[in-house]
Design an enzyme around this catalytic site. Structure first.
Site, PDB file in Angstrom:
ATOM      1  N   GLY A  13       0.848  -1.193   0.000  1.00  0.00           N
ATOM      2  CA  GLY A  13       0.000   0.000   0.000  1.00  0.00           C
ATOM      3  C   GLY A  13       0.881   1.240   0.000  1.00  0.00           C
ATOM      4  N   GLN A  46     -10.960   7.077  -1.055  1.00  0.00           N
ATOM      5  CA  GLN A  46     -11.732   7.937  -1.957  1.00  0.00           C
ATOM      6  C   GLN A  46     -11.473   9.404  -1.683  1.00  0.00           C
ATOM      7  OE1 GLN A  46     -15.815   6.920  -1.246  1.00  0.00           O
ATOM      8  NE2 GLN A  46     -15.710   5.020  -2.399  1.00  0.00           N
ATOM      9  N   GLU A 115     -13.656  18.006   4.587  1.00  0.00           N
ATOM     10  CA  GLU A 115     -14.297  16.822   5.176  1.00  0.00           C
ATOM     11  C   GLU A 115     -14.632  17.086   6.634  1.00  0.00           C
ATOM     12  OE1 GLU A 115     -11.753  13.453   4.430  1.00  0.00           O
ATOM     13  OE2 GLU A 115     -12.483  13.297   2.371  1.00  0.00           O
ATOM     14  N   HIS A 244     -16.743   3.676  10.067  1.00  0.00           N
ATOM     15  CA  HIS A 244     -17.136   4.721   9.116  1.00  0.00           C
ATOM     16  C   HIS A 244     -18.644   4.805   9.140  1.00  0.00           C
ATOM     17  CE1 HIS A 244     -17.560   7.191   5.606  1.00  0.00           C
ATOM     18  NE2 HIS A 244     -16.247   7.374   5.601  1.00  0.00           N
ATOM     19  N   ARG A 290     -16.357  11.516  12.742  1.00  0.00           N
ATOM     20  CA  ARG A 290     -16.911  10.199  12.421  1.00  0.00           C
ATOM     21  C   ARG A 290     -17.501   9.461  13.613  1.00  0.00           C
ATOM     22  NH1 ARG A 290     -12.343   8.029   8.261  1.00  0.00           N
ATOM     23  NH2 ARG A 290     -13.105   9.343   6.595  1.00  0.00           N
ATOM     24  N   HIS A 351     -13.847   0.524   9.946  1.00  0.00           N
ATOM     25  CA  HIS A 351     -13.162   1.237   8.871  1.00  0.00           C
ATOM     26  C   HIS A 351     -11.665   1.408   9.101  1.00  0.00           C
ATOM     27  CE1 HIS A 351     -12.763   3.938   5.530  1.00  0.00           C
ATOM     28  NE2 HIS A 351     -12.416   4.949   6.293  1.00  0.00           N
ATOM     29  N   ARG A 386      -9.171   9.096  14.631  1.00  0.00           N
ATOM     30  CA  ARG A 386      -8.467   9.659  13.477  1.00  0.00           C
ATOM     31  C   ARG A 386      -9.302  10.731  12.782  1.00  0.00           C
ATOM     32  NH1 ARG A 386      -8.308   7.704   7.474  1.00  0.00           N
ATOM     33  NH2 ARG A 386     -10.414   7.072   8.030  1.00  0.00           N
TER      34      ARG A 386
HETATM   35  C1  LIG Z   1     -12.731   2.322   1.535  1.00  0.00           C
HETATM   36  C2  LIG Z   1     -11.665   3.123   2.210  1.00  0.00           C
HETATM   37  C3  LIG Z   1     -11.554   4.484   1.973  1.00  0.00           C
HETATM   38  C4  LIG Z   1     -10.546   5.229   2.596  1.00  0.00           C
HETATM   39  N1  LIG Z   1     -10.426   6.568   2.313  1.00  0.00           N
HETATM   40  C5  LIG Z   1      -9.391   7.269   2.854  1.00  0.00           C
HETATM   41  C6  LIG Z   1      -9.163   8.616   2.490  1.00  0.00           C
HETATM   42  O1  LIG Z   1      -9.857   9.181   1.663  1.00  0.00           O
HETATM   43  N2  LIG Z   1      -8.118   9.273   3.076  1.00  0.00           N
HETATM   44  C7  LIG Z   1      -7.298   8.688   3.995  1.00  0.00           C
HETATM   45  O2  LIG Z   1      -6.358   9.324   4.492  1.00  0.00           O
HETATM   46  N3  LIG Z   1      -7.494   7.379   4.336  1.00  0.00           N
HETATM   47  C8  LIG Z   1      -8.500   6.679   3.785  1.00  0.00           C
HETATM   48  N4  LIG Z   1      -8.678   5.366   4.134  1.00  0.00           N
HETATM   49  C9  LIG Z   1      -7.694   4.726   5.002  1.00  0.00           C
HETATM   50  C10 LIG Z   1      -6.417   4.498   4.202  1.00  0.00           C
HETATM   51  O3  LIG Z   1      -6.760   4.120   2.891  1.00  0.00           O
HETATM   52  C11 LIG Z   1      -5.557   3.412   4.813  1.00  0.00           C
HETATM   53  O4  LIG Z   1      -5.392   3.645   6.181  1.00  0.00           O
HETATM   54  C12 LIG Z   1      -4.199   3.402   4.145  1.00  0.00           C
HETATM   55  O5  LIG Z   1      -4.352   3.252   2.751  1.00  0.00           O
HETATM   56  C13 LIG Z   1      -3.369   2.281   4.696  1.00  0.00           C
HETATM   57  O6  LIG Z   1      -2.210   2.174   3.922  1.00  0.00           O
HETATM   58  P1  LIG Z   1      -1.193   1.044   4.306  1.00  0.00           P
HETATM   59  O7  LIG Z   1      -0.074   1.149   3.334  1.00  0.00           O
HETATM   60  O8  LIG Z   1      -0.872   1.129   5.742  1.00  0.00           O
HETATM   61  O9  LIG Z   1      -2.011  -0.320   4.110  1.00  0.00           O
HETATM   62  P2  LIG Z   1      -2.779  -0.913   2.834  1.00  0.00           P
HETATM   63  O10 LIG Z   1      -2.914   0.081   1.774  1.00  0.00           O
HETATM   64  O11 LIG Z   1      -4.005  -1.574   3.329  1.00  0.00           O
HETATM   65  O12 LIG Z   1      -1.775  -2.048   2.348  1.00  0.00           O
HETATM   66  C14 LIG Z   1      -1.547  -3.175   3.160  1.00  0.00           C
HETATM   67  C15 LIG Z   1      -0.678  -4.127   2.391  1.00  0.00           C
HETATM   68  O13 LIG Z   1      -0.175  -5.140   3.251  1.00  0.00           O
HETATM   69  C16 LIG Z   1      -0.317  -6.412   2.627  1.00  0.00           C
HETATM   70  N5  LIG Z   1      -0.320  -7.423   3.682  1.00  0.00           N
HETATM   71  C17 LIG Z   1      -1.104  -7.486   4.782  1.00  0.00           C
HETATM   72  N6  LIG Z   1      -0.752  -8.560   5.521  1.00  0.00           N
HETATM   73  C18 LIG Z   1       0.266  -9.173   4.880  1.00  0.00           C
HETATM   74  C19 LIG Z   1       1.045 -10.321   5.126  1.00  0.00           C
HETATM   75  N7  LIG Z   1       0.847 -11.094   6.212  1.00  0.00           N
HETATM   76  N8  LIG Z   1       2.004 -10.662   4.243  1.00  0.00           N
HETATM   77  C20 LIG Z   1       2.212  -9.931   3.107  1.00  0.00           C
HETATM   78  N9  LIG Z   1       1.486  -8.820   2.820  1.00  0.00           N
HETATM   79  C21 LIG Z   1       0.550  -8.458   3.701  1.00  0.00           C
HETATM   80  C22 LIG Z   1      -1.589  -6.295   1.842  1.00  0.00           C
HETATM   81  O14 LIG Z   1      -1.674  -7.313   0.888  1.00  0.00           O
HETATM   82  C23 LIG Z   1      -1.406  -4.882   1.277  1.00  0.00           C
HETATM   83  O15 LIG Z   1      -0.544  -4.938   0.169  1.00  0.00           O
HETATM   84  C24 LIG Z   1      -9.675   4.608   3.511  1.00  0.00           C
HETATM   85  C25 LIG Z   1      -9.792   3.235   3.753  1.00  0.00           C
HETATM   86  C26 LIG Z   1     -10.771   2.499   3.108  1.00  0.00           C
HETATM   87  C27 LIG Z   1     -10.873   1.035   3.382  1.00  0.00           C
END
Ligand SMILES: Cc1cc2nc3c(=O)[nH]c(=O)nc-3n(C[C@H](O)[C@H](O)[C@H](O)COP(=O)(O)OP(=O)(O)OC[C@H]3O[C@@H](n4cnc5c(N)ncnc54)[C@H](O)[C@@H]3O)c2cc1C
Length: 547
Positions: A13, A46, A115, A244, A290, A351, A386
């Site tokens: 991510g 989004q 927001e 959410h 929220r 969420h 948050r």
């Molecule tokens: C529908 C939705 C809308 C959102 N909108 C917003 C927004 O508008 N603004 C905002 O700031 N935040 C928003 N959020 C929150 C935000 O998107 C997330 O908090 C953020 O993207 C998290 O990023 P990350 O890199 O930590 O994790 P993620 O993007 O979730 O990536 C996690 C990664 O870890 C991998 N992974 C997990 N476990 C393992 C494992 N055991 N082994 C190998 N790989 C693993 C997954 O496959 C994935 O690739 C939203 C969340 C959702 C669900």
């Protein structure tokens, strides 16, 4: 098989990719990701990413909004760091090729959204596809970088630490152990490899799948938190789960979020008779934070017995709605709802996890050479709740902080010698013949968490859930001994551990604050509870005062 890399990044991510692009300046980077690269919460985001990007806004205001939302549990130093370095990180994303929306009549200025909980327009967005655009931009950079390898369908199972592998390490300062890499399961071959790394980085995202209803993608099973806890790292504030308020309510829609930005653009919450209700709960009405909105909807639904409330944006011109929310418009239309003419049925859903693996300003955990950031971490930014769009920002800021730390540590890290690490042993485990054993436990845990540890909690329900979870968790541990690993079993084990940690944390906090609302203690108690609940395996709970 033994494998090695300088940086083992778990997750693809925004947090994992941002760090990988920077860390590749120092050494080789391997990203393991448990499904396809784009299977992330990032890809679904989004609303956008918050930062002070306009002369009408100020750092002081963004800090104040974040602190207010965090309900007295934010670390002010961390909030300041994130807010003040935020604009530089957004600039960096733009330089990396992420295209945010510009103002229609002035392409040199970003179009900034507003927001709930924000007192100024400060949300950089790409309409309602912000996350997808960020993910695409970062993945393109990763693909072009020969020092980064991405392994899809590779699931990290457990971390390798000195205390468990018999390698020498002298605990010092605030580090209790040393991380040496991870065991990683390859879905295609079924093999579990031993990955050795100079630094291991948990970017595994959230925990939404612990609950029956969630906006999160299927990957969000709390793996990073569960692995870190099993390895002996400190985890904190896991009682603070953000629900959410507005997830599309439709039997066919699995987990589709209706962005907060819809309320930011004038959307109103109404009941089935068309009556607005938010003014009864908060003077900010539909733009309340929220937690307040989710509790208000929960209360309306409990009182009315209805399946959903509605979000109405029909008073805005149809063209505006279609242009500003193309993804929401099209997706709702595919379920037969024209949002330019009909209110959208919505319910709250799990969420965002505000707690996580406890880290310092540099994304370091309590285990040396183990970093965590993004949703997996508890950095001190979000406190008890948050603020919308602060999470993507937190991820890029801490990816940068961690990179700076690795850069400073690089002479030490390059001096680390390869250790003889044990290969994975399956013991006497056999192939599982009845997968229903796994799916049934999954379902039990997620339902229990939804019904007993949801938006509004009580001592009675928390004690009941603990009683009911205990035998299920024992059963899961037994499966783990008896059966050869499968992805479902690995995730079930992590969901079970994360659920247990959430319940334990929720039972410790005897007050209501931010996202943790418990009817037996309806008020916040600053004198006794303005602190973090910190859990560490085989240790009594610890408490960290807010400075
Ligand atoms: C529908 C939705 C809308 C959102 N909108 C917003 C927004 O508008 N603004 C905002 O700031 N935040 C928003 N959020 C929150 C935000 O998107 C997330 O908090 C953020 O993207 C998290 O990023 P990350 O890199 O930590 O994790 P993620 O993007 O979730 O990536 C996690 C990664 O870890 C991998 N992974 C997990 N476990 C393992 C494992 N055991 N082994 C190998 N790989 C693993 C997954 O496959 C994935 O690739 C939203 C969340 C959702 C669900």
């Amino acid at each position: 098989m033994k494998q090695s890399t300088d940086f083992l990044v778990i997750g693809s991510g925004i947090s994992g990719l941002s760090f990988a692009i920077k860390a590749a300046r120092l050494g080789s980077v391997t990203i393991v990701t448990k499904k396809a690269k784009v299977d992330t919460a990032t890809n679904l985001a989004q609303g956008g990413i918050a930062a002070v990007l306009s002369p009408d806004d100020s750092f002081a205001l963004h800090i104040e909004d974040t602190l207010r939302s965090g309900a007295g549990l934010c670390h002010e130093d961390i909030v300041r760091l994130v807010v003040e370095t935020g604009p530089d990180r957004i600039e960096e994303l733009i330089r990396l090729g992420v295209r945010f929306q510009s103002e229609a009549n002035d392409p040199s200025h970003l179009d900034l959204g507003k927001e709930g909980g924000h007192s100024a327009r400060r949300i950089a967005h790409a309409m309602d596809l912000t996350g997808r655009k960020i993910e695409e931009g970062l993945l393109a950079q990763v693909a072009a970088n020969p020092r980064i390898t991405v392994l899809e369908n590779h699931l990290a199972v457990d971390l390798l630490v000195s205390s468990k592998t018999g390698t020498p390490y002298q605990p010092h300062d605030s580090f209790s152990d040393q991380c040496l890499g991870a065991y990683v399961f390859d879905r295609e071959t079924g093999r579990i490899d031993t990955w050795q790394a100079k630094a291991t980085v948990l970017c595994t995202g959230g925990t939404g799948k612990v609950y029956l209803y969630t906006t999160n993608p299927d990957i969000a099973t709390g793996d990073g938190i569960a692995m870190a806890y099993r390895a002996g790292a400190r985890v904190a504030n896991l009682e603070f789960v953000q629900f959410h308020p507005t997830c599309l309510f439709d039997p066919k829609a699995k987990n589709f979020l209706i962005s907060e930005a819809v309320r930011g653009e004038g959307g109103r919450l109404i009941d089935k008779e068309g009556r607005p209700f938010m003014h009864k709960y908060d003077p900010r009405g539909d733009l309340a934070t929220r937690d307040t909105v989710a509790r208000a909807i929960d209360s309306e639904l409990k009182a009315s017995g209805d399946d959903s409330v509605f979000l109405d944006i029909t008073h805005q011109p149809a063209e505006f709605v279609k242009t500003r929310f193309p993804n929401i418009y099209q997706t709702c239309l595919s379920y037969g709802i024209d949002i330019t003419r009909q209110p959208i049925p919505v319910v709250p859903a799990a969420h965002y996890m505000c707690g996580g693996v406890l880290t310092d300003t540099q994304g370091r955990t309590s285990i040396t050479n183990l970093y965590a950031f993004g949703e997996t971490a508890c950095t001190g930014l979000h406190g008890g709740n948050r603020l919308a769009s602060n999470s993507l920002l937190e991820a890029v800021v801490f990816a940068h902080q961690a990179f700076l730390q690795c850069q400073a540590d690089w002479p030490r890290l390059t001096g680390l010698r390869h250790q003889p690490l044990p290969a994975w042993s399956s013991g006497r485990a056999a192939r599982i013949e009845e997968c229903v054993l796994i799916t049934h436990n999954w379902d039990q845990i997620r339902r229990l968490m939804w019904n007993y540890v949801g938006i509004v909690r009580s001592e009675k329900r928390l004690s009941l859930v603990q009683e009911r979870l205990t035998p299920i968790i024992q059963e899961v541990r037994q499966h783990y001994q008896d059966y050869l690993l499968t992805p479902d079993l690995i995730e079930l084990r992590n969901i079970a551990s994360t659920a247990e940690l959430i319940v334990t944390s929720a039972r410790i906090r005897k007050e209501s604050r931010g996202l943790h609302f418990i009817v037996d203690y309806p008020e916040a108690n600053d004198r006794e509870w303005r602190k973090y609940t910190v859990l560490r395996r085989h240790h009594a709970p610890e408490f960290l005062d807010i400075a």
